[in-house]
Structure formats: structure tokens, C-alpha cells
Design an enzyme around this catalytic site. Structure first.
Site, mmCIF file in Angstrom:
data_model
loop_
_atom_site.group_PDB
_atom_site.id
_atom_site.type_symbol
_atom_site.label_atom_id
_atom_site.label_comp_id
_atom_site.label_asym_id
_atom_site.label_seq_id
_atom_site.Cartn_x
_atom_site.Cartn_y
_atom_site.Cartn_z
ATOM 1 N N LYS A 57 -8.860 -0.239 -8.942
ATOM 2 C CA LYS A 57 -9.367 -0.537 -7.887
ATOM 3 C C LYS A 57 -10.407 0.101 -7.177
ATOM 4 C CE LYS A 57 -8.077 -2.559 -3.112
ATOM 5 N NZ LYS A 57 -8.551 -1.757 -2.178
ATOM 6 N N HIS A 66 -13.991 -1.929 -0.910
ATOM 7 C CA HIS A 66 -12.882 -1.671 0.149
ATOM 8 C C HIS A 66 -12.996 -2.376 1.180
ATOM 9 C CE1 HIS A 66 -9.731 1.709 0.093
ATOM 10 N NE2 HIS A 66 -9.624 1.317 1.308
ATOM 11 N N SER A 113 0.705 -1.295 -0.062
ATOM 12 C CA SER A 113 -0.114 -0.069 -0.139
ATOM 13 C C SER A 113 1.017 1.395 -0.059
ATOM 14 C CB SER A 113 -0.821 -0.095 1.420
ATOM 15 O OG SER A 113 -1.597 1.387 1.450
ATOM 16 N N THR A 172 -5.935 3.168 -6.573
ATOM 17 C CA THR A 172 -7.277 2.747 -5.735
ATOM 18 C C THR A 172 -8.083 4.108 -6.184
ATOM 19 O OG1 THR A 172 -6.353 1.629 -4.201
ATOM 20 C CG2 THR A 172 -8.099 2.640 -3.420
ATOM 21 N N TYR A 177 -2.468 5.646 -4.239
ATOM 22 C CA TYR A 177 -3.530 6.755 -3.860
ATOM 23 C C TYR A 177 -3.235 8.004 -4.727
ATOM 24 C CZ TYR A 177 -5.902 4.084 -0.233
ATOM 25 O OH TYR A 177 -6.827 3.395 0.404
ATOM 26 N N GLN A 237 0.337 -0.480 -4.561
ATOM 27 C CA GLN A 237 -0.949 0.292 -4.809
ATOM 28 C C GLN A 237 -0.621 1.800 -4.635
ATOM 29 O OE1 GLN A 237 -2.416 1.481 -1.283
ATOM 30 N NE2 GLN A 237 -3.794 2.593 -2.745
ATOM 31 N N ARG A 287 -15.447 -0.599 3.840
ATOM 32 C CA ARG A 287 -15.168 0.420 4.513
ATOM 33 C C ARG A 287 -15.206 2.050 3.853
ATOM 34 N NH1 ARG A 287 -10.879 -1.708 8.134
ATOM 35 N NH2 ARG A 287 -9.362 -0.181 7.587
ATOM 36 N N ARG A 305 -15.086 5.339 9.936
ATOM 37 C CA ARG A 305 -15.368 4.146 10.478
ATOM 38 C C ARG A 305 -15.738 4.425 12.090
ATOM 39 N NH1 ARG A 305 -10.417 2.963 7.198
ATOM 40 N NH2 ARG A 305 -11.371 3.145 5.113
HETATM 41 C C1 LIG Z 1 -6.667 -2.286 7.594
HETATM 42 C C2 LIG Z 1 -7.188 -2.110 6.187
HETATM 43 C C3 LIG Z 1 -6.325 -1.115 5.681
HETATM 44 C C4 LIG Z 1 -6.431 -1.047 4.427
HETATM 45 N N1 LIG Z 1 -5.715 -0.062 3.514
HETATM 46 C C5 LIG Z 1 -5.767 0.033 2.255
HETATM 47 C C6 LIG Z 1 -4.990 0.906 1.433
HETATM 48 O O1 LIG Z 1 -3.968 1.502 1.694
HETATM 49 N N2 LIG Z 1 -5.128 0.819 0.146
HETATM 50 C C7 LIG Z 1 -6.222 0.342 -0.632
HETATM 51 O O2 LIG Z 1 -6.350 0.327 -1.862
HETATM 52 N N3 LIG Z 1 -6.951 -0.655 0.214
HETATM 53 C C8 LIG Z 1 -6.808 -0.883 1.588
HETATM 54 N N4 LIG Z 1 -7.711 -1.487 2.252
HETATM 55 C C9 LIG Z 1 -8.845 -2.092 1.395
HETATM 56 C C10 LIG Z 1 -8.200 -3.534 1.089
HETATM 57 O O3 LIG Z 1 -7.290 -3.502 -0.101
HETATM 58 C C11 LIG Z 1 -9.305 -4.614 0.426
HETATM 59 O O4 LIG Z 1 -9.992 -3.723 -0.533
HETATM 60 C C12 LIG Z 1 -10.196 -4.985 1.459
HETATM 61 O O5 LIG Z 1 -9.520 -5.116 2.726
HETATM 62 C C13 LIG Z 1 -10.772 -6.305 1.003
HETATM 63 O O6 LIG Z 1 -11.677 -6.791 1.790
HETATM 64 P P1 LIG Z 1 -11.382 -7.882 3.124
HETATM 65 O O7 LIG Z 1 -10.633 -7.067 4.055
HETATM 66 O O8 LIG Z 1 -12.755 -8.346 3.446
HETATM 67 O O9 LIG Z 1 -10.826 -8.978 2.408
HETATM 68 C C14 LIG Z 1 -7.406 -1.872 3.623
HETATM 69 C C15 LIG Z 1 -8.184 -2.714 4.242
HETATM 70 C C16 LIG Z 1 -8.055 -2.854 5.533
HETATM 71 C C17 LIG Z 1 -8.781 -3.941 6.211
#
Ligand SMILES: Cc1cc2nc3c(=O)[nH]c(=O)nc-3n(C[C@H](O)[C@H](O)[C@H](O)COP(=O)(O)O)c2cc1C
Length: 392
Positions: free
Chosen positions: A251, A275, A107, A156, A130, A128, A278, A165
Site C-alpha cells: 500500500k 494515504h 490497522s 503500508t 507497518y 495492515q 495525509r 497534519r
Molecule cells: C483517521 C485515519 C487513520 C488512518 N490510519 C491508517 C493506518 O493505520 N494504516 C494505513 O495503512 N493507513 C491509514 N490511513 C490511510 C487509509 O488507509 C487510506 O489510505 C485513506 O484513508 C484513503 O483515503 P480516504 O480517507 O479519502 O478514503 C488512515 C486514514 C485515516 C483517515
């Protein structure tokens, strides 16, 4: 720790081992959590079509994705601040992914920098990105990823603002991480984590040196609001396409029109993703969106899906509905919290073995054979022909 049989066991271990502020950051969804719940509910509601008396003695979960060989159709999703979960968390996860034969995506918001990860691993990883307001800095990040040997860049696109959150607000999560008196108590009751994680001294974004102020910690949402470009448009994707020679993946796609535009803007692949529930609460589950997107753009783009994937059965469902692979975010993070690199390896191994067994029970030997016929014909399909059994 009792024997680990499934990802939920790793989640429970993570909950015991991490301070609440960190566990909630990993586990939580945005707002009321409706999309987060829908991800799981919709996956579990998809029934398989069991097929018996098929020779499945010579199975393989191997596949290809974006020109790479994979031992099974999964990749570790980019997750910010993994280094807070375990010291050197990104390195541990990338090594486990390399050993398991699947890609690791670093990330932008990682604790470990691109360069430090490149020094620590022998296999190329994905990066990845941003879209930050400072395009000069974005260009420099892209060059750093290329110099580090990354072949796949994942942009992303679903964070023009941060979805709130509630648990992070209640816990007072800040960037850089600062601890309130309540958080200090929480940490004191997790001494093993505290000794390991705080001992390493790294608590902020390794790729963004100079971009994150040290003195005044603000909420994650405030920081993202000040740095991320809420004005990002399709022309920015095209600009990125122009400066990135490798594979480009977008993404955060949840509908067919955006998938089609991603293709026109030069993407080689997309991640159908909310995401992990989230961001936009009330958005459809990723698996429901995948069904619609894949029917529209199927052969033209490599489709990855994520959000809510916790088992090999879930991976099988995604492949049946047109994905080429799944990204998994929280599952390896739970493993990381439970037992570092070995815990991530365990998470990946669980999912691979479950997929392997599910293939056998549905009567398929190869990933290429997996399509809608491994699902019950009663599964609601929007506008597609009803599937027939694999081996009629
Ligand atoms: C703790 C955490 C941090 C994340 N940070 C990023 C990030 O920095 N960049 C990003 O594109 N997605 C981020 N995501 C989303 C993940 O890439 C992904 O889309 C998501 O976790 C998939 O769902 P799952 O956790 O249920 O497998 C994050 C997810 C979590 C849980």
C-alpha cells in the site's frame, strides 16, 4: 439527524458528534492539503459517457478480489484509532463490512487487538502492517494475524516518517491520548461522545501492548519516528513475502516503477494510494497515478486504489481506469462517528447503490464490462488509445 443521502451528510454528522481533536484527526490532510484537495478535484473532473436504450435490468455489482467474493468492488481501508471514534469502532466497522459483503482491513494502529476482533466477527478480515524497527515484534504480529485467520496482509510503505497534519499539531494530539485543558472543554461540549468513548476506557493501540509507554505522551509524529522503520527497503518486502503465506498487498504505490518492483518483490496486489492526502503533500492524486500505473502493470497485479473516494461514481471512475476495487477510509469513519455500526452500513450502502445506478446510466450490467468506454473520450489519457462508446 436529517435523512442521510450521501457521504457528505455523514461527514457533517461526524463533525457535529466528534470533539474537534478527533474530527480533525480523521478529516485532515498533511501540510497545505494540496494532495488531499487534488484527490477530490481529479475524481470529480472525470466525465462519464452516458449510454441510453441499453437493457440494464439485470445488473450486478458483484466481483472478486484477491480470491475473495465481494458484493461490490470496495474494501474498508485500515485506519488507526477507529476505536476512539466509537467504542469498539473496529468491531462495528468489521461487522458492517461483513454484512455488506466487502473486506475489512484492521490497522496495526487499531484500538481493538487482532485477537479481540477475531473473537467478535465470523468472517475473516485483512490485516495492515507497518514495518516497525523491532523485527521480532513484526514477525510476532504477522503470526498473530495468521492465527486469527487473516488471508490478506497489507504492508503500508508510505510512512517512513509521518507527514505533518497541522490540525493535529494545533490540537495537541498525543499518543497515548492525553487531554489538555482546551481539549477537555472540547470534549465536555460533546457529552454523548464522551460518555460512550471515554467510558470504554480504551484509548491506545491494542496490538502494541508493551510498545507504547503509558507515562509520557508525545506527539504522534514523535512516537512514529521512534517505532517505525524509516530504513525499510525492498529487501524487507521480500523478507515479509517469505514469512507470510497468504496474499500480500503493498500500500502506498504512486508510480509504475514502484508497482513493477512490488510485483518483483512478491506482492500479489498493490494499493495505489497517497494515504488520503495525509503523507507527501504535492504527490499526485491517486486517480491520476492509477491511470499511469494500471497502463504499465495492468494484468500482472491486482490493483486497488484509495484516497478521496466518496461515492459509487468515484468507484466507477477507478474501475474504468484499471482498478479492481477501491479502499475507502474516511467515508466509513464518518458513518461510524454518526451512528456506529449502522452508520458504517449506511456509508457502504450509499456507495453500493450509487455504483449500481451509475452502471445503469452508463449502460453496463457487470463490473467486468467497466472500462474506459464508460468515460468520455475527451478524458485526458496518457498514451492510451481513445475509448469508444460501450455500445456503439
Ligand atoms: C483517521 C485515519 C487513520 C488512518 N490510519 C491508517 C493506518 O493505520 N494504516 C494505513 O495503512 N493507513 C491509514 N490511513 C490511510 C487509509 O488507509 C487510506 O489510505 C485513506 O484513508 C484513503 O483515503 P480516504 O480517507 O479519502 O478514503 C488512515 C486514514 C485515516 C483517515
Amino acid at each position: 439527524m436529517r435523512a442521510v443521502a450521501c457521504i457528505d451528510d455523514l461527514r457533517m454528522a461526524a463533525q457535529r458528534r466528534l470533539p474537534r481533536m478527533i474530527f480533525d484527526f480523521v478529516d485532515g490532510g498533511s501540510y497545505a492539503g494540496a494532495t488531499s484537495r487534488a484527490n477530490r478535484r481529479d475524481l470529480e473532473a472525470i466525465p462519464f459517457n452516458q449510454n441510453i436504450c441499453v437493457d440494464v435490468s439485470d445488473r450486478s455489482t458483484a466481483t472478486t478480489l484477491l480470491g475473495e467474493q465481494l458484493a461490490f468492488p470496495a474494501a474498508i481501508a485500515p485506519t488507526g484509532l477507529s476505536g476512539l471514534i466509537w467504542p469498539g469502532g473496529e468491531i462495528a466497522a468489521a461487522r458492517a463490512a461483513a454484512d455488506a459483503g466487502v473486506p475489512y482491513c484492521l490497522s496495526t494502529m487499531s484500538v481493538c487487538s487482532i485477537e479481540d476482533l477475531a473473537k467478535a466477527v465470523t468472517k475473516p478480515f485483512w490485516f495492515q502492517l507497518y514495518m516497525l524497527k523491532d523485527r521480532g515484534f513484526v514477525q510476532a504480529l504477522v503470526k498473530r494475524a495468521r492465527d486469527a485467520g487473516c488471508r490478506v496482509l497489507v504492508l503500508t510503505a508510505d510512512v517512513p516518517v509521518l507527514g505533518q497534519r497541522h490540525r493535529d499539531v494545533h490540537n495537541g494530539l498525543t499518543v497515548p491520548l492525553k487531554f489538555s485543558a482546551r481539549a477537555a472543554l472540547d470534549i465536555a461540549s460533546h457529552p454523548r461522545w464522551a460518555m460512550r468513548a471515554l467510558g470504554s476506557g480504551k484509548r491506545t493501540f491494542g496490538n502494541l501492548a508493551g510498545k507504547v509507554g503509558g507515562a509520557n505522551a508525545g506527539s504522534l509524529a514523535q512516537w512514529i519516528g521512534s517505532q517505525f522503520d524509516g530504513a525499510m527497503r525492498w529487501s524487507d518486502v521480500e523478507w515479509l513475502r517469505g514469512i507470510w503465506p497468504g496474499k500480500l498487498v503493498l500500500k502506498g504505490v504512486l508510480n509504475a516503477a514502484d508497482a513493477e518492483q512490488a510485483r518483483r518483490s512478491g506482492a500479489d496486489g498493490i494499493v495505489v494510494s497517497n494515504h488520503g492526502g495525509r503523507q507527501l503533500d504535492g504527490a499526485p492524486s491517486s486517480i491520476a497515478a492509477l491511470d499511469r500505473v494500471a497502463q504499465k502493470v495492468g494484468g500482472n497485479l491486482e490493483i486497488i486504489v484509495d484516497s478521496g473516494f466518496r461515492s459509487g461514481q468515484d468507484v466507477m471512475r477507478a474501475l474504468a481506469l484499471g482498478a479492481r476495487a477501491c479502499m475507502i477510509g474516511r467515508a466509513p469513519l464518518f458513518g461510524l462517528a454518526a451512528n456506529g455500526q449502522a452508520g458504517v452500513a449506511s456509508a457502504l450502502d450509499i456507495i453500493r447503490k450509487e455504483l449500481n445506478a451509475t452502471m445503469a446510466l452508463c449502460g453496463v450490467n457487470t463490473v467486468a464490462e467497466i472500462d474506459r468506454r464508460v468515460l468520455l473520450p475527451t478524458y485526458p489519457v496518457s498514451g492510451a488509445a481513445q475509448p469508444s462508446p460501450v455500445h456503439a
